[in-house]
Motif scaffolding. Structure first.
Motif, short mmCIF file in Angstrom:
data_model
loop_
_atom_site.label_atom_id
_atom_site.label_comp_id
_atom_site.label_asym_id
_atom_site.label_seq_id
_atom_site.Cartn_x
_atom_site.Cartn_y
_atom_site.Cartn_z
N HIS A 59 0.86 -1.19 0.00
CA HIS A 59 0.00 0.00 0.00
C HIS A 59 0.89 1.24 0.00
CE1 HIS A 59 -2.81 -3.04 1.58
NE2 HIS A 59 -3.75 -2.29 1.05
N ILE A 60 0.76 2.06 -1.00
CA ILE A 60 1.50 3.32 -1.11
C ILE A 60 0.47 4.45 -1.07
CG2 ILE A 60 3.05 4.71 -2.55
CD1 ILE A 60 4.05 2.05 -3.76
N GLY A 61 0.66 5.35 -0.13
CA GLY A 61 -0.36 6.36 0.12
C GLY A 61 -0.43 7.47 -0.91
N HIS A 62 -1.15 8.51 -0.52
CA HIS A 62 -1.37 9.70 -1.34
C HIS A 62 -0.12 10.58 -1.35
CE1 HIS A 62 -3.62 13.33 -2.72
NE2 HIS A 62 -2.83 13.96 -1.88
N ASN A 63 0.26 11.06 -2.53
CA ASN A 63 1.31 12.09 -2.66
C ASN A 63 2.66 11.62 -2.12
OD1 ASN A 63 2.01 14.65 -3.63
ND2 ASN A 63 1.88 15.54 -1.58
N VAL A 64 2.95 10.35 -2.30
CA VAL A 64 4.26 9.80 -1.92
C VAL A 64 5.24 10.03 -3.07
CG1 VAL A 64 5.48 7.62 -1.43
CG2 VAL A 64 3.25 8.06 -0.40
N TRP A 65 6.51 10.24 -2.74
CA TRP A 65 7.57 10.32 -3.75
C TRP A 65 8.56 9.19 -3.47
CZ3 TRP A 65 12.04 14.39 -3.74
CH2 TRP A 65 12.89 14.14 -4.83
N ILE A 66 8.70 8.30 -4.44
CA ILE A 66 9.64 7.19 -4.34
C ILE A 66 10.76 7.43 -5.34
CG2 ILE A 66 9.93 4.70 -4.65
CD1 ILE A 66 7.05 4.33 -3.81
N GLY A 67 11.99 7.56 -4.83
CA GLY A 67 13.13 7.91 -5.67
C GLY A 67 13.59 6.76 -6.55
N ALA A 68 14.56 7.05 -7.41
CA ALA A 68 15.07 6.08 -8.38
C ALA A 68 15.69 4.86 -7.70
CB ALA A 68 16.11 6.74 -9.28
N ASN A 69 15.49 3.70 -8.34
CA ASN A 69 16.14 2.45 -7.93
C ASN A 69 15.73 1.95 -6.55
OD1 ASN A 69 18.01 2.03 -10.29
ND2 ASN A 69 18.72 4.05 -9.61
N VAL A 70 14.56 2.32 -6.09
CA VAL A 70 14.03 1.83 -4.82
C VAL A 70 13.39 0.46 -5.03
CG1 VAL A 70 12.21 2.19 -3.08
CG2 VAL A 70 13.69 4.09 -3.77
N THR A 71 13.53 -0.42 -4.03
CA THR A 71 12.81 -1.70 -4.01
C THR A 71 11.94 -1.75 -2.76
OG1 THR A 71 14.56 -2.86 -5.23
CG2 THR A 71 13.05 -4.21 -3.92
#
Length: 204
Positions: free
Chosen positions: A134-146
């Protein structure tokens, strides 16, 4: 082909299950053919948007995915409105993935809902388990994340590049590392500066 509810129930129910079911294999092959067609579309092709809505479980208004994208199924991933993913997103989505409105995902990110037991004889029988992400609202996930199975990332959180997210991350925090850990809460400095000492202009 719509993925049969029986197949979805197998993948989305907690606990171990075994691959190799003929109906599951047939359904996945149909999804893989659709994914191949999606990734073969050219920029501006209206068929691309049609396929995005057909391939994924949900694809919210204004959502956008840079191609190519890789997915085990597609039909287990739910996109919120105006969510965005950069190129080379990998979705191991035997289990369900929920991506909130206005969330941004950097390039080369991998979201993994599925794992295999450590016990060797079970792996020989192609046993696996799937837990939702579950990824919430307005999340920022940077490059190359697992992101690994069963993780929840709260609203407005920022996940730094190259992080391995093994546990839940609370809302309104900045987190990074391997394993990913909360470094700080989003604060007043962030309201004034967009990067290091670069101030946000007053007219924005």
């Amino acid at each position: 082909m719509t993925v049969p509810q029986r197949v979805l129930d197998i993948m989305h129910t907690p606990g171990l299950y075994f691959c190799g079911d003929p109906e599951m294999d047939e359904a996945q092959l149909a999804q893989m053919k659709m994914l191949h067609e999606l990734n073969a579309t050219t920029p501006g092709d209206p068929r691309c948007n049609e396929l995005l809505h057909e391939f994924f479980a949900e694809f919210g208004e204004g959502a956008y995915v840079e191609l190519p994208v890789r997915a085990n199924w597609g039909c287990s991933t739910h996109w919120g409105a105006h969510a965005y993913a950069n190129f080379n997103l990998t979705l191991v989505d035997d289990g369900e993935i929920f991506i909130g409105d206005h969330t941004m995902i950097g390039p080369n990110v991998t979201l993994v809902t599925t794992g295999h037991p450590v016990r060797p004889d079970l792996r020989e029988r192609i046993a696996q388990f799937s837990e939702p992400i579950h990824i919430g609202h307005n999340v920022w996930i940077g490059a190359n994340v697992t992101v690994l199975p069963g993780v929840t990332i709260g609203n407005n959180a920022v996940i730094g590049a190259c992080s391995l997210v093994t546990h839940d991350i609370p809302a309104n925090t900045v987190a990074f590392g391997t394993p990913c850990r909360v470094v700080r809460e989003i604060n007043d400095h962030d309201r004034e500066y967009y990067w290091k000492d670069r101030r946000i202009p007053d007219d924005i």
